[in-house]
Design a protein around this motif. Structure first.
Motif, mmCIF file in Angstrom:
data_model
loop_
_atom_site.group_PDB
_atom_site.id
_atom_site.type_symbol
_atom_site.label_atom_id
_atom_site.label_comp_id
_atom_site.label_asym_id
_atom_site.label_seq_id
_atom_site.Cartn_x
_atom_site.Cartn_y
_atom_site.Cartn_z
ATOM 1 N N VAL A 26 0.883 -1.300 -0.003
ATOM 2 C CA VAL A 26 0.164 -0.008 0.052
ATOM 3 C C VAL A 26 1.023 1.224 0.061
ATOM 4 N N ASP A 27 2.029 1.106 0.590
ATOM 5 C CA ASP A 27 2.597 2.448 1.078
ATOM 6 C C ASP A 27 3.596 2.688 -0.326
ATOM 7 N N SER A 28 4.037 1.805 -1.121
ATOM 8 C CA SER A 28 4.699 1.852 -2.319
ATOM 9 C C SER A 28 3.723 2.672 -3.590
ATOM 10 N N ILE A 29 2.509 2.653 -3.108
ATOM 11 C CA ILE A 29 1.553 2.990 -4.194
ATOM 12 C C ILE A 29 1.064 4.386 -3.823
ATOM 13 N N ALA A 30 0.371 4.270 -2.566
ATOM 14 C CA ALA A 30 -0.412 5.621 -1.940
ATOM 15 C C ALA A 30 0.082 6.311 -0.636
ATOM 16 N N GLY A 31 0.999 5.471 0.112
ATOM 17 C CA GLY A 31 1.440 5.931 1.408
ATOM 18 C C GLY A 31 0.658 5.525 2.323
ATOM 19 N N GLY A 32 0.855 5.827 3.740
ATOM 20 C CA GLY A 32 -0.195 5.374 4.924
ATOM 21 C C GLY A 32 0.201 4.237 5.249
ATOM 22 N N GLY A 33 1.249 3.471 4.898
ATOM 23 C CA GLY A 33 1.592 2.111 5.397
ATOM 24 C C GLY A 33 1.506 1.917 6.938
ATOM 25 N N GLY A 34 2.224 2.995 7.459
ATOM 26 C CA GLY A 34 2.074 3.102 8.948
ATOM 27 C C GLY A 34 0.998 3.037 9.793
ATOM 28 N N MET A 35 -0.204 3.296 9.016
ATOM 29 C CA MET A 35 -1.563 3.029 9.748
ATOM 30 C C MET A 35 -1.873 1.621 9.897
ATOM 31 N N ILE A 36 -0.833 0.655 9.230
ATOM 32 C CA ILE A 36 -1.390 -0.615 9.404
ATOM 33 C C ILE A 36 -0.307 -1.102 10.266
ATOM 34 N N THR A 37 1.108 -0.777 10.049
ATOM 35 C CA THR A 37 2.163 -1.478 11.316
ATOM 36 C C THR A 37 2.024 -1.143 12.626
ATOM 37 N N LEU A 38 1.774 0.263 12.761
ATOM 38 C CA LEU A 38 1.833 0.904 14.058
ATOM 39 C C LEU A 38 0.945 0.341 14.893
ATOM 40 N N PRO A 39 -0.493 0.005 14.641
ATOM 41 C CA PRO A 39 -1.523 -0.566 15.478
ATOM 42 C C PRO A 39 -1.079 -1.931 15.830
ATOM 43 N N VAL A 40 -0.564 -2.692 14.676
ATOM 44 C CA VAL A 40 -0.146 -4.085 15.139
ATOM 45 C C VAL A 40 0.777 -4.324 15.953
ATOM 46 N N LEU A 41 1.907 -3.342 15.766
ATOM 47 C CA LEU A 41 3.024 -3.353 16.774
ATOM 48 C C LEU A 41 2.548 -2.954 18.254
ATOM 49 N N LEU A 42 1.651 -1.915 18.412
ATOM 50 C CA LEU A 42 1.101 -1.895 19.831
ATOM 51 C C LEU A 42 0.327 -3.107 20.330
ATOM 52 N N LEU A 43 -0.317 -3.733 19.207
ATOM 53 C CA LEU A 43 -0.877 -4.820 19.573
ATOM 54 C C LEU A 43 -0.006 -6.091 20.171
ATOM 55 N N ALA A 44 0.969 -6.131 19.651
ATOM 56 C CA ALA A 44 1.758 -6.948 20.152
ATOM 57 C C ALA A 44 2.619 -6.544 21.482
ATOM 58 N N GLY A 45 2.101 -5.585 22.074
ATOM 59 C CA GLY A 45 2.517 -5.196 23.346
ATOM 60 C C GLY A 45 3.965 -4.250 23.219
ATOM 61 N N VAL A 46 4.254 -3.915 22.229
ATOM 62 C CA VAL A 46 5.441 -2.964 21.862
ATOM 63 C C VAL A 46 4.922 -1.712 22.680
ATOM 64 N N SER A 47 6.022 -0.799 23.345
ATOM 65 C CA SER A 47 5.666 0.336 23.669
ATOM 66 C C SER A 47 5.647 1.736 22.674
ATOM 67 N N PRO A 48 4.792 2.560 22.793
ATOM 68 C CA PRO A 48 4.879 3.444 21.639
ATOM 69 C C PRO A 48 6.122 4.069 21.254
ATOM 70 N N LEU A 49 7.016 4.253 22.005
ATOM 71 C CA LEU A 49 8.193 4.811 21.440
ATOM 72 C C LEU A 49 8.987 3.732 20.844
ATOM 73 N N GLN A 50 9.046 2.422 21.305
ATOM 74 C CA GLN A 50 9.672 1.379 20.590
ATOM 75 C C GLN A 50 8.970 1.170 19.374
ATOM 76 N N ALA A 51 7.469 1.275 19.268
ATOM 77 C CA ALA A 51 6.893 0.994 18.259
ATOM 78 C C ALA A 51 7.126 2.145 17.066
ATOM 79 N N LEU A 52 7.123 3.480 17.371
ATOM 80 C CA LEU A 52 7.908 4.246 16.371
ATOM 81 C C LEU A 52 9.138 4.050 15.703
ATOM 82 N N ALA A 53 9.944 3.583 16.739
ATOM 83 C CA ALA A 53 11.466 3.264 16.177
ATOM 84 C C ALA A 53 11.528 2.062 15.302
#
Length: 255
Positions: A26-53
């Motif tokens: 999606v990101d390679s065509i339209a951008g916005g891929g972070g809207m998919i990956t960041l929530p999944v990282l947070l769902l996995a129990g990653v802290s917000p700062l670690q998720a961003l990094a």
């Protein structure tokens, strides 16, 4: 970090991988891929700062994969684009450093409306075409726009690729596919800058990031192939759709 990964079951690791793959596409065509990956990282129990990094680590591989493919197909002229990529890198680094000291609440409130305006512009503007315009504005204006988006990516991030595309189309006068290719180069530059400074800060989960990076690399390669093959026929509707979904999601999270 190894202990954290050991606590994740195989299903969560697969979810992280496939989320990154879809996000890369999606990101390679339209951008916005972070809207998919960041929530999944947070769902996995990653802290917000670690998720961003960690998100910057995996998305760097996606933007690199897309950049490489667009370059091989002749949509990126390194000689003319490297100076802009350097500007993006420098201001992204400044933004990454700044975000550690400045609150981002204001940006989070106005971002949905910026993304919505972007989607509406892409939907209705007659200037969104496959071919370049013959007349182009001063490179100084484009440099300022790239610097601003670069800082934004280091400081906050969502929708960066879309904002790069918008600047290249409106200010640079480039066609859709050309803008998309160049935007991937600048986005790789900003991701790399953020990655370096987040890594220095010790916030990176390398194991998870590299697993997701593999998915990103594959997805971005597939997406960039689709974008080149179908051009504006696939880029425009997907950009508009992703922009509206991003705006709705961000507004929902606020209210």
């Amino acid at each position: 970090m190894q202990e954290f990964m050991a606590n994740l079951d195989m299903y969560m690791l697969l979810l992280l991988f496939f989320a990154a793959l879809v996000a890369g596409f999606v990101d390679s065509i339209a951008g916005g891929g972070g809207m998919i990956t960041l929530p999944v990282l947070l769902l996995a129990g990653v802290s917000p700062l670690q998720a961003l990094a960690t998100n910057k680590l995996q998305s760097s591989f996606g933007s690199f994969s897309a950049t490489l493919h667009f370059y091989k197909k002749g949509y990126i002229n390194l000689k003319s684009n490297i100076p802009f990529a350097i500007i993006a890198f420098v201001f992204s680094a400044i933004g990454t450093i700044s975000v550690q000291f400045i609150q981002t609440e204001f940006l989070s409130k106005i971002l949905p409306f910026l993304v919505l305006v972007f989607g509406l512009y892409f939907l209705f503007s007659p200037s969104i075409k496959e071919v370049e315009r013959t007349e182009k504005l001063n490179k100084a204006y484009l440099s300022l726009a790239i610097a601003a988006v670069g800082f934004y990516d280091g400081f906050f991030g969502p929708g960066t690729g879309s904002f790069f595309m918008l600047a290249l189309i409106i200010i640079g006068g480039f066609g859709v596919t050309q803008s998309l290719g160049q935007a991937k180069l600048y986005n790789f530059s900003t991701n790399l800058a953020s990655l370096i400074f987040f890594a220095i800060g010790g916030h990176m989960l390398w194991g998870i990031g590299l697993l997701m990076a593999l998915g990103q690399f594959i997805g971005a390669n597939l997406g960039s192939r689709m974008a080149i093959r179908y051009g504006i026929r696939i880029v425009k509707p997907l950009v508009v759709t992703i922009s509206f979904i991003m705006a709705a999601k961000l507004l929902y999270e606020q209210f």
